[in-house]
Design a protein around this motif. Structure first.
Motif, PDB file in Angstrom:
ATOM      1  N   ARG A 153       0.816  -1.210   0.000  1.00 58.75           N
ATOM      2  CA  ARG A 153       0.000   0.000   0.000  1.00 58.75           C
ATOM      3  C   ARG A 153       0.847   1.256   0.000  1.00 58.75           C
ATOM      4  O   ARG A 153       0.434   2.283  -0.507  1.00 58.75           O
ATOM      5  CB  ARG A 153      -0.898   0.046   1.240  1.00 58.75           C
ATOM      6  CG  ARG A 153      -1.943  -1.039   1.285  1.00 58.75           C
ATOM      7  CD  ARG A 153      -2.620  -1.044   2.623  1.00 58.75           C
ATOM      8  NE  ARG A 153      -1.603  -1.378   3.631  1.00 58.75           N
ATOM      9  CZ  ARG A 153      -1.835  -1.519   4.910  1.00 58.75           C
ATOM     10  NH1 ARG A 153      -3.032  -1.325   5.391  1.00 58.75           N
ATOM     11  NH2 ARG A 153      -0.867  -1.828   5.744  1.00 58.75           N
ATOM     12  N   SER A 154       2.012   1.185   0.618  1.00 63.74           N
ATOM     13  CA  SER A 154       2.773   2.411   0.841  1.00 63.74           C
ATOM     14  C   SER A 154       4.269   2.121   0.901  1.00 63.74           C
ATOM     15  O   SER A 154       4.703   0.965   0.896  1.00 63.74           O
ATOM     16  CB  SER A 154       2.338   3.046   2.162  1.00 63.74           C
ATOM     17  OG  SER A 154       2.746   2.204   3.247  1.00 63.74           O
ATOM     18  N   ASP A 195       5.055  -0.047   3.879  1.00 63.80           N
ATOM     19  CA  ASP A 195       4.870  -1.471   3.597  1.00 63.80           C
ATOM     20  C   ASP A 195       6.095  -2.020   2.867  1.00 63.80           C
ATOM     21  O   ASP A 195       6.588  -3.095   3.176  1.00 63.80           O
ATOM     22  CB  ASP A 195       3.644  -1.718   2.714  1.00 63.80           C
ATOM     23  CG  ASP A 195       2.325  -1.640   3.452  1.00 63.80           C
ATOM     24  OD1 ASP A 195       2.331  -1.505   4.689  1.00 63.80           O
ATOM     25  OD2 ASP A 195       1.279  -1.711   2.776  1.00 63.80           O
ATOM     26  N   ALA A 209       1.744  -3.361  -6.337  1.00 63.82           N
ATOM     27  CA  ALA A 209       1.302  -2.115  -5.719  1.00 63.82           C
ATOM     28  C   ALA A 209      -0.208  -2.008  -5.835  1.00 63.82           C
ATOM     29  O   ALA A 209      -0.790  -2.342  -6.865  1.00 63.82           O
ATOM     30  CB  ALA A 209       1.965  -0.925  -6.405  1.00 63.82           C
ATOM     31  N   THR A 210      -0.841  -1.538  -4.778  1.00 64.03           N
ATOM     32  CA  THR A 210      -2.283  -1.362  -4.793  1.00 64.03           C
ATOM     33  C   THR A 210      -2.665  -0.145  -5.620  1.00 64.03           C
ATOM     34  O   THR A 210      -1.839   0.734  -5.869  1.00 64.03           O
ATOM     35  CB  THR A 210      -2.831  -1.210  -3.357  1.00 64.03           C
ATOM     36  OG1 THR A 210      -4.247  -1.255  -3.396  1.00 64.03           O
ATOM     37  CG2 THR A 210      -2.401   0.089  -2.738  1.00 64.03           C
ATOM     38  N   SER A 211      -3.895  -0.093  -6.009  1.00 66.33           N
ATOM     39  CA  SER A 211      -4.421   1.094  -6.659  1.00 66.33           C
ATOM     40  C   SER A 211      -4.378   2.241  -5.655  1.00 66.33           C
ATOM     41  O   SER A 211      -4.696   2.043  -4.472  1.00 66.33           O
ATOM     42  CB  SER A 211      -5.866   0.841  -7.087  1.00 66.33           C
ATOM     43  OG  SER A 211      -6.502   2.053  -7.424  1.00 66.33           O
ATOM     44  N   PRO A 212      -4.008   3.440  -6.079  1.00 69.22           N
ATOM     45  CA  PRO A 212      -3.972   4.562  -5.142  1.00 69.22           C
ATOM     46  C   PRO A 212      -5.309   4.790  -4.423  1.00 69.22           C
ATOM     47  O   PRO A 212      -5.335   5.247  -3.284  1.00 69.22           O
ATOM     48  CB  PRO A 212      -3.620   5.763  -6.031  1.00 69.22           C
ATOM     49  CG  PRO A 212      -2.870   5.170  -7.166  1.00 69.22           C
ATOM     50  CD  PRO A 212      -3.506   3.819  -7.403  1.00 69.22           C
ATOM     51  N   TRP A 264      -7.100   2.691  -3.054  1.00 71.70           N
ATOM     52  CA  TRP A 264      -7.216   1.793  -1.901  1.00 71.70           C
ATOM     53  C   TRP A 264      -6.007   1.850  -0.972  1.00 71.70           C
ATOM     54  O   TRP A 264      -5.924   1.119   0.001  1.00 71.70           O
ATOM     55  CB  TRP A 264      -7.400   0.339  -2.366  1.00 71.70           C
ATOM     56  CG  TRP A 264      -8.651   0.140  -3.126  1.00 71.70           C
ATOM     57  CD1 TRP A 264      -8.761  -0.102  -4.462  1.00 71.70           C
ATOM     58  CD2 TRP A 264      -9.986   0.179  -2.615  1.00 71.70           C
ATOM     59  NE1 TRP A 264     -10.085  -0.217  -4.812  1.00 71.70           N
ATOM     60  CE2 TRP A 264     -10.854  -0.051  -3.692  1.00 71.70           C
ATOM     61  CE3 TRP A 264     -10.535   0.392  -1.352  1.00 71.70           C
ATOM     62  CZ2 TRP A 264     -12.229  -0.074  -3.551  1.00 71.70           C
ATOM     63  CZ3 TRP A 264     -11.910   0.361  -1.210  1.00 71.70           C
ATOM     64  CH2 TRP A 264     -12.744   0.135  -2.298  1.00 71.70           C
ATOM     65  N   SER A 265      -5.056   2.709  -1.240  1.00 76.32           N
ATOM     66  CA  SER A 265      -3.803   2.710  -0.498  1.00 76.32           C
ATOM     67  C   SER A 265      -3.956   3.072   0.980  1.00 76.32           C
ATOM     68  O   SER A 265      -3.110   2.734   1.787  1.00 76.32           O
ATOM     69  CB  SER A 265      -2.787   3.642  -1.159  1.00 76.32           C
ATOM     70  OG  SER A 265      -3.251   4.970  -1.132  1.00 76.32           O
TER      71      SER A 265
END
Length: 113
Positions: A44-45, A48, A71-74, A76-77
């Motif tokens: 997420r970040s 992480d 990497a997650t979609s921004p 959902w971060s």
């Protein structure tokens, strides 16, 4: 926990390519028992990444298991189980953040059904 595994299994019941398993001990030992050479982890970040990079390097050193990061979609971060539980505990609506089954279970656990 067993409840969390059961909720995840129900939430992903329509995904035949997904198998939900829990384990005790080291990830590398679990991976070897399952004949897995690569694990996939979501990030997420930056925080992480810093933690998971150390874990990935240790897993490679200890058990020769590679880690692939996604990497997650921004959008959902910001999401974490801790935040979801806190919002639910304070009476906030988490229905758009978790599967309906999880939102219902959280409400029941907090006596809001």
């Amino acid at each position: 926990s067993d409840e969390r595994v059961a909720l995840i299994r129900k939430a992903l019941a329509d995904e035949p390519r997904v198998e939900v398993r829990s384990f005790q001990g080291l990830l590398v030992d679990f991976a070897k028992r399952r004949k897995v050479d690569v694990v996939v982890k979501g990030l997420r970040s930056e925080a992480d990444f810093a933690y998971e990079q150390q874990m990935a390097q240790m897993n490679r050193h200890v058990g020769d298991v590679e880690t692939v990061f996604l990497a997650t979609s921004p959008s959902w971060s910001f999401l974490s189980s801790t935040l979801v539980k806190e919002v639910a505990r304070m009476g906030g609506d988490v229905s758009g953040l978790v599967p309906p089954l999880v939102a219902s279970r959280l409400a029941a656990a907090l006596g809001r059904n």
